[in-house]
Design an enzyme around this catalytic site. Structure first.
Site, PDB file in Angstrom:
ATOM      1  N   GLU A  31       0.849  -1.190   0.000  1.00 20.40           N
ATOM      2  CA  GLU A  31       0.000   0.000   0.000  1.00 20.40           C
ATOM      3  C   GLU A  31       0.884   1.238   0.000  1.00 20.40           C
ATOM      4  O   GLU A  31       0.439   2.330   0.327  1.00 20.40           O
ATOM      5  CB  GLU A  31      -0.958   0.004   1.193  1.00 20.40           C
ATOM      6  CG  GLU A  31      -0.320  -0.128   2.556  1.00 20.40           C
ATOM      7  CD  GLU A  31      -1.345  -0.163   3.678  1.00 20.40           C
ATOM      8  OE1 GLU A  31      -1.846   0.921   4.019  1.00 20.40           O
ATOM      9  OE2 GLU A  31      -1.641  -1.253   4.189  1.00 20.40           O
ATOM     10  N   CYS A  78      -3.362  -3.994   4.515  1.00 20.14           N
ATOM     11  CA  CYS A  78      -2.390  -4.983   4.986  1.00 20.14           C
ATOM     12  C   CYS A  78      -2.720  -6.408   4.570  1.00 20.14           C
ATOM     13  O   CYS A  78      -1.959  -7.328   4.879  1.00 20.14           O
ATOM     14  CB  CYS A  78      -2.286  -4.914   6.512  1.00 20.14           C
ATOM     15  SG  CYS A  78      -1.898  -3.269   7.136  1.00 20.14           S
ATOM     16  N   HIS A 122      -1.473 -10.826  12.029  1.00 20.14           N
ATOM     17  CA  HIS A 122      -1.058  -9.536  11.491  1.00 20.14           C
ATOM     18  C   HIS A 122      -0.755  -8.634  12.686  1.00 20.14           C
ATOM     19  O   HIS A 122      -1.609  -8.436  13.554  1.00 20.14           O
ATOM     20  CB  HIS A 122      -2.177  -8.945  10.630  1.00 20.14           C
ATOM     21  CG  HIS A 122      -2.009  -7.494  10.338  1.00 20.14           C
ATOM     22  ND1 HIS A 122      -0.897  -6.989   9.703  1.00 20.14           N
ATOM     23  CD2 HIS A 122      -2.816  -6.421  10.598  1.00 20.14           C
ATOM     24  CE1 HIS A 122      -1.031  -5.683   9.577  1.00 20.14           C
ATOM     25  NE2 HIS A 122      -2.171  -5.309  10.115  1.00 20.14           N
TER      26      HIS A 122
END
Length: 389
Positions: free
Chosen positions: A79, A111, A233
């Site tokens: 990103e 993400c 994550h």
């Protein structure tokens, strides 16, 4: 046919900030950063590194004469893209001297996109088992100086090679996904720093995790006892810990202890690097695999991917025989040991050294950047990349 992660590597820059010093500079209790968000150090990204060079430096660590000839697809997950049209993957093909007979493209969804890339690669390898796919998850997390998001910045890149008969992790078939249009984090085209509602994003992360994990259990028939470790994550490591704690009451004490201990291994690298956006889950996986003293071949790892905005996925993989031999922990430890701590004023100066947005020509000083691949400047609206050795 087994398909999954055959090789994995990581790269970050030579600079970091100590989180206790950053807290003191911002008139905060250091434990707010060290314990409250679970971070120790934060990578600082000089202007001579961008998402392309970070990805190239990570990928170079796992490329060999043999796998170069088998890679026919490059997927650049980010990103922090450098161009609205041309993909970072095309730059990688050239910088890494990969064959011209490859497809190269970029994927984006906050993400989550590296997980999308991995699932795409799995499907491709199923149809072309003699090929390999190179995935890079490369990002620079920027929120600004002195705001609430500042201590969750960072940057770096994870590179993975996906193939049949993987040496590290074979991905299982079951997978559950969830998408909902929410505004917990975004970055408009005109902004160089992200917009984020931190508290809302934290709550949504845990909610999404519980929903996809519940769906996974219903689909697969598994419970927490079937997992030897969970990888999350980790934009900051306390976020993953909150998600883990939300489900631990579902299982017995022995399983709770096992999952909690393995979580500590899985966050060691993230704690000293910071936020990698697309690469955060896979840095956590790498940290788990390179630091564990208990996991063995045949163990199952659950992986939770979350990309704000928001898309999430839960899937699992089985560790393969001799997975440790396919890892490169010594290279990563040498990289971490060589990093230099910078003062808060130096970090702020580096943070504010942004490239011109009007196409102006600029030549960057490369003398302080030891990386193999660097950004040398801009000429005629074109980024000038260089291989230093």
């Amino acid at each position: 046919m087994k398909i999954g992660i055959d090789q994995i590597s990581f790269h970050t820059t030579q600079y970091f900030v100590d989180m206790a010093e950053l807290a003191q500079a911002r008139h905060e209790d250091p434990n707010k950063y060290l314990i409250g968000i679970g971070q120790k150090k934060m990578a600082v990204i000089p202007p001579t590194q961008d998402s392309v060079t970070l990805a190239a430096n990570a990928a170079a660590k796992i490329l060999t004469p043999e796998n170069r000839q088998q890679i026919d697809t490059i997927i650049f997950a980010s990103e922090s893209g450098i161009d609205q049209s041309k993909s970072g993957a095309v730059y990688l093909q050239s910088l890494l001297d990969l064959p011209r007979q490859v497809r190269a493209f970029e994927v984006k969804q906050a993400c989550y996109s590296a997980t999308a890339a991995l699932q795409l690669a799995r499907g491709y390898i199923a149809l072309h088992p003699d090929k390999k796919v190179l995935i890079t998850a490369s990002d620079i997390a920027r929120y600004g100086i002195g705001n609430a998001g500042e201590p969750t910045q960072g940057g770096g890149a994870v590179a993975m090679i996906i193939s049949k008969d993987p040496r590290i992790l074979a991905i299982e078939e079951d997978s559950t996904v969830l998408t909902e249009n929410i505004m917990d984090f975004w970055r408009p085209n005109y902004a160089t720093e992200a917009k984020v509602d931190g508290h809302y994003s934290g709550h949504m992360y845990v909610d999404f995790f519980n929903e996809v994990f519940d769906a996974y259990r219903a689909q697969s028939g598994m419970t927490l006892t079937n997992f030897d470790a969970l990888a999350f994550h980790l934009p900051y490591t306390k976020m993953g810990l909150k998600a883990l704690r939300s489900i631990l009451p579902q299982t017995d004490e022995l399983t709770q202890q096992r999952l909690s201990a393995n979580f500590e291994d899985s966050r060691q690298y993230n704690q000293i690097v910071g936020n990698l956006y697309t690469g955060s889950l896979y840095l956590s996986l790498l940290s788990l695999l390179e630091n564990t003293k208990t996991l063995t071949a045949g163990d199952r790892i659950g992986l939770f991917s979350y990309g704000s905005g928001a898309v999430s996925e839960f899937y699992s993989g089985i560790l393969q025989a001799d997975f440790k031999q396919a890892l490169i922990p010594t290279q990563h430890q040498k990289m971490f040991a060589a990093r230099q701590q910078v003062t808060i004023p130096t970090y702020e100066k580096i943070f504010n050294q942004q490239l011109p947005v009007d196409g102006s020509t600029v030549e960057l000083d490369l003398s302080q950047d030891p990386a193999q691949y660097v950004l040398a400047g801009i000429t005629a609206d074109q980024r000038q990349y260089r291989k230093q050795y």
